[in-house]
Scaffold this active site. Structure first.
Site, short mmCIF file in Angstrom:
data_model
loop_
_atom_site.label_atom_id
_atom_site.label_comp_id
_atom_site.label_asym_id
_atom_site.label_seq_id
_atom_site.Cartn_x
_atom_site.Cartn_y
_atom_site.Cartn_z
N ASP A 1 0.88 -1.17 0.00
CA ASP A 1 0.00 0.00 0.00
C ASP A 1 0.92 1.22 0.00
OD1 ASP A 1 -2.38 1.60 0.25
OD2 ASP A 1 -1.97 1.83 2.38
N SER A 2 0.31 2.39 -0.16
CA SER A 2 1.10 3.62 -0.11
C SER A 2 1.55 3.93 1.32
CB SER A 2 0.26 4.78 -0.64
OG SER A 2 -0.92 4.89 0.13
N TYR B 1 -0.94 8.07 -2.87
CA TYR B 1 -1.03 7.69 -4.28
C TYR B 1 -2.30 8.29 -4.89
CZ TYR B 1 2.42 3.79 -3.95
OH TYR B 1 3.55 3.01 -3.79
N GLY B 2 -3.28 8.54 -4.03
CA GLY B 2 -4.64 8.86 -4.48
C GLY B 2 -4.81 10.15 -5.23
N CYS C 1 -4.31 -1.62 -1.76
CA CYS C 1 -4.52 -0.20 -2.04
C CYS C 1 -5.52 -0.13 -3.17
CB CYS C 1 -3.18 0.41 -2.46
SG CYS C 1 -3.32 2.10 -3.05
N ASN C 2 -6.60 0.57 -2.94
CA ASN C 2 -7.65 0.67 -3.97
C ASN C 2 -7.17 1.45 -5.19
OD1 ASN C 2 -10.57 -0.21 -2.81
ND2 ASN C 2 -9.17 0.39 -1.19
N THR C 3 -6.36 2.48 -4.93
CA THR C 3 -5.88 3.30 -6.03
C THR C 3 -5.01 2.45 -6.96
OG1 THR C 3 -5.83 5.12 -4.44
CG2 THR C 3 -4.73 5.49 -6.54
N GLU D 1 -3.70 9.46 8.31
CA GLU D 1 -2.24 9.45 8.48
C GLU D 1 -1.84 10.32 9.69
OE1 GLU D 1 0.49 8.03 6.58
OE2 GLU D 1 -0.86 6.81 5.37
N CYS E 1 -11.02 2.60 0.00
CA CYS E 1 -9.65 3.02 0.27
C CYS E 1 -9.27 2.30 1.56
CB CYS E 1 -9.57 4.53 0.46
SG CYS E 1 -7.94 5.08 1.02
N THR E 2 -8.09 1.68 1.54
CA THR E 2 -7.74 0.86 2.71
C THR E 2 -7.40 1.71 3.94
OG1 THR E 2 -5.52 0.64 1.78
CG2 THR E 2 -7.04 -1.19 1.43
N HIS E 3 -7.29 3.03 3.76
CA HIS E 3 -7.12 3.88 4.94
C HIS E 3 -8.44 4.06 5.69
CE1 HIS E 3 -3.23 5.04 3.24
NE2 HIS E 3 -3.00 5.82 4.28
#
Ligand code: DGL
Length: 258
Positions: free
Chosen positions: A7-8, A39-40, A70-72, A147, A179-181
């Site tokens: 992931d980012s 990344y998004g 990561c979805n992006t 974040e 989004c995995t966040h």
């Protein structure tokens, strides 16, 4: 048998945690590209380049499957990675769509994600094939919020409402956290909209691996690499997966030519 996950940043740790629980014997290598998060808001070409570099780095551990947490990156690089790697490559979009199709009763589904994921229409085009009405919304402030560790309280609630009130007014009964966040904001979202069924990619993906009959045996080794130091990453890692899993910073030059 080992799995590579990338992931980012910290978002994919939600996937790492679920996979670790489901496959305790698997050897799991995680890469959080903290030097280049987010990344998004990057272009398709840049997201593809970063994804290929992350995949190549994880391949150096001899992984038997790659999970794009990561979805992006899943939205833009999944087909290319699948075509070029000789191991199973699993993204988060298909599992999320499958779960949403199971959950929705009124066939109105909301999708939230980064600007890049929403722009790609990756969820929308799959859901549309099943005749679902799709309402999408990019939520660019969610990743920096997570974040920064602001996942509950007044500020988090205000920002969540700013993005989601309009979507919920459309009458959706299911919301895909694309989004995995975002699973880190799940409790706040649930508190504000308790009637919604929430699709969390980290859970959707483990169901998907079982359905695909993918099982991983190994010695239960866990390694987490990041491309830049990040206090928040370390804090969330300790919170989500404990502090006995080593965290190692690697130079970005191990992934790409600078
Ligand atoms: N966690 C990522 C996703 O699922 C990306 C967040 C970002 O880097 O913008 O899309």
């Amino acid at each position: 048998m080992s799995i590579g996950i990338f992931d980012s940043g910290i978002g994919g740790l939600t996937v790492f945690r679920e996979i670790s629980k489901e496959f305790p014997q698997a050897d799991i290598y995680y890469l959080g590209d903290t030097a280049r998060v987010p990344y998004g808001n990057k272009s398709k070409e840049t997201v593809i380049r970063y994804s290929v570099e992350a995949a190549n780095y994880l391949r150096s551990f001899g992984i038997n499957a790659l999970i794009i947490a990561c979805n992006t990156a899943s939205s833009y690089a999944l087909d290319l990675l699948r075509a070029n790697l000789d191991i199973p490559v699993i993204g988060v979009v298909e599992p999320g769509v499958e779960t949403a199709l199971k959950y929705t009763k009124n066939r109105k589904v909301g999708v939230i994600g980064t600007s890049a994921t929403i722009r790609s229409n990756s969820y929308k085009s799959l859901l549309k094939k099943s005749g679902i009405s799709v309402y999408q919304k990019a939520c660019p402030l969610f990743v920096p919020l997570v974040e920064e560790g602001i996942v509950e309280g007044e500020i988090a609630e205000l920002i969540v409402r700013e993005y989601l009130d309009g979507l919920v007014e459309k009458g959706i009964d299911t919301l895909i956290l694309g989004c995995t966040h975002y699973p880190l904001l799940k409790e706040t979202i649930k508190k504000l909209y308790p009637h919604l069924k929430i699709v969390d990619s980290s859970q959707a993906i483990t169901d998907f691996l079982h359905r695909e009959n993918l099982y991983f045996e190994g010695t239960g080794k866990r390694k987490i690499y990041i491309t830049d130091e990040s206090e928040n990453f370390e804090r969330f890692k300790n919170m989500l997966v404990g502090n006995n899993i080593p965290l190692e910073k690697i130079e970005l030059s191990r992934l790409c030519t600078l």
